[in-house]
Enzyme design. Structure first.
Site, PDB file in Angstrom:
ATOM      1  N   HIS A  66      75.575  79.121   0.431  1.00 29.66           N
ATOM      2  CA  HIS A  66      74.781  78.018   0.982  1.00 29.66           C
ATOM      3  C   HIS A  66      75.290  76.682   0.454  1.00 29.66           C
ATOM      4  CE1 HIS A  66      70.759  76.269   2.278  1.00 29.66           C
ATOM      5  NE2 HIS A  66      71.200  75.342   1.442  1.00 29.66           N
ATOM      6  N   GLU A  67      75.465  76.585  -0.876  1.00 31.18           N
ATOM      7  CA  GLU A  67      75.911  75.332  -1.474  1.00 31.18           C
ATOM      8  C   GLU A  67      77.378  75.042  -1.166  1.00 31.18           C
ATOM      9  OE1 GLU A  67      74.008  73.140  -2.710  1.00 31.18           O
ATOM     10  OE2 GLU A  67      72.226  74.422  -2.612  1.00 31.18           O
ATOM     11  N   HIS A  70      77.670  73.239   2.109  1.00 31.98           N
ATOM     12  CA  HIS A  70      77.421  71.801   1.964  1.00 31.98           C
ATOM     13  C   HIS A  70      78.654  71.093   1.426  1.00 31.98           C
ATOM     14  CE1 HIS A  70      73.204  71.900   2.906  1.00 31.98           C
ATOM     15  NE2 HIS A  70      72.865  72.621   1.854  1.00 31.98           N
ATOM     16  N   ASP A 165      67.088  70.386   2.399  1.00 32.68           N
ATOM     17  CA  ASP A 165      68.005  70.159   3.515  1.00 32.68           C
ATOM     18  C   ASP A 165      67.261  69.617   4.733  1.00 32.68           C
ATOM     19  OD1 ASP A 165      70.038  71.099   1.929  1.00 32.68           O
ATOM     20  OD2 ASP A 165      69.926  73.143   2.686  1.00 32.68           O
TER      21      ASP A 165
END
Length: 376
Positions: A66-67, A70, A165
């Site tokens: 997930h990170e 980003h 987010d």
């Protein structure tokens, strides 16, 4: 955050905060002693522990993915990313600057929940195929949990509260509509605070309903979200207030200096114990060569102070702790953050002109706020 370096992926440094160890233990215990035994009875304790271990590892791998999403999108937008830190409430990508355009902000923010949805679909598909094919519940149970938790992660992160987010997506839309990043951040931060209030209220409701653990977690998450929302808006206020401001406008001119050959014992006795400063520029032949802080001295054993010198403990100027008088404060703040000492020396043509500390920045902002209130 304090912690340790785990490694690097795609050039991004991965760090583990010490608080992360707590959540690993709690999740492992919850899965192996609670969720899996309740949902899949009849297995051995060793099997439940193995399922919990694998599920915990893959859950944090999902958080990391997930990170990473980003960070990868931020990199394509020209935003420097120092790395990723996993901590008790998940993870965070450490960037040196925010997006400069609302479209970039939208894309960087939305990719995280999208990645979690993809992972939820992937693990959900494994659970579905495995169940129909008669696979062991050891596999399908772990896959089902990972599909569910990634779906929850995606939904929670899309709640419109900054700095989640969804809050960043919300901010980007308001920013694009109004053309005002400051106003958009204020609205999104306020939304984040109200979401925090709701989570805390739900947490207390859970406590009164005898769901002690889940109630405490909701309260902690709400408290964290509230502080993060407030800090995010304050950070933007600081950055916008310092736009166009140069280092020479904030620096303390002609700071007191110490000689590089001074022993640490003399430094402590004659300077740190008799002055109010926590750091001093270090000079040699009247030229700045570094900066020494109280923390650098404390890292050296006290019995060595009598023969170790300032030169041995100082941070040299070639490590990025200097700035030019005309340099923009936005760049200076980056240097202060990167150096780890929250101080920079302002130099010009090899001469020391001043020093900028976190207190200097805070005092300048306070004066600007006071003057703005009076003028308003």
């Amino acid at each position: 955050m304090q912690g340790f370096r785990l490694g690097s992926i795609f050039g991004f440094e991965i760090r583990i905060d010490l608080s992360w160890l707590l959540i690993v233990f709690l999740i492992l215990w919850t899965l192996s002693a609670g969720l899996f035994p309740a949902n899949y009875p009849g297995l051995s304790n060793a099997t439940y522990f193995g399922m919990g271990l694998v599920a915990t590892f893959l859950f944090f791998a999902s958080l990391l993915a997930h990170e990473l999403s980003h960070s990868l999108v931020a990199r394509t937008k020209g935003i420097p990313v120092e790395g990723i830190t996993l901590f008790i409430f998940g993870g965070v990508s450490r960037t040196r600057m925010d997006a400069e355009h609302p479209d970039d902000e939208f894309q960087i923010a939305i990719i995280g929940p999208f990645t979690s949805l993809v992972l939820a679909a992937f693990f959900g598909l494994i659970a579905y195929i495995g169940t129909n094919a008669g696979w062991s519940v050891v596999v399908t149970g772990v896959a089902s949990y990972l599909g569910t938790i990634n779906l929850i992660l995606a939904i929670f992160n899309m709640l419109p509260g900054f700095p989640l987010d969804g809050g960043r997506v919300f901010r980007s839309l308001i920013w694009k509509y109004t053309g005002n990043q400051k106003k958009a951040t204020k609205i999104a931060s306020t939304s984040g605070k109200w979401l925090a209030y709701l989570l805390i209220a739900l947490g207390f409701w859970e406590l009164f309903g005898s769901a002690l653990l889940s109630g405490l977690w909701l309260i902690l998450i709400g408290w964290f979200l509230y502080n993060a929302a407030e800090a995010g808006y304050e950070e933007l206020l600081i950055r916008t207030s310092l736009e166009g401001v140069k280092a020479q406008e904030i620096m303390t001119p002609h700071p007191e200096t110490v000689n590089a050959d001074l022993t640490l014992q003399d430094l402590v006795d004659k300077y740190f114990l008799s002055r109010r400063y926590q750091s001093f520029p270090v000079t040699e032949d009247s030229h700045p060569i570094g900066i020494i802080t109280l923390n650098q001295v404390k890292d050296i054993p006290r019995e060595e102070w009598i023969y170790r010198t300032v030169r041995d403990a100082m941070i040299p100027t070639d490590t990025g702790v200097t700035a030019r008088p005309e340099e923009q404060m936005s760049q200076v703040l980056e240097k202060m953050q990167e150096s780890g000492v929250r101080r920079v020396l302002v130099t010009q043509n090899g001469s020391l002109k001043g020093i900028i500390t976190a207190n200097d920045v805070a005092h300048w902002l306070r004066r600007q706020r006071d003057l703005g209130n009076q003028m308003g």
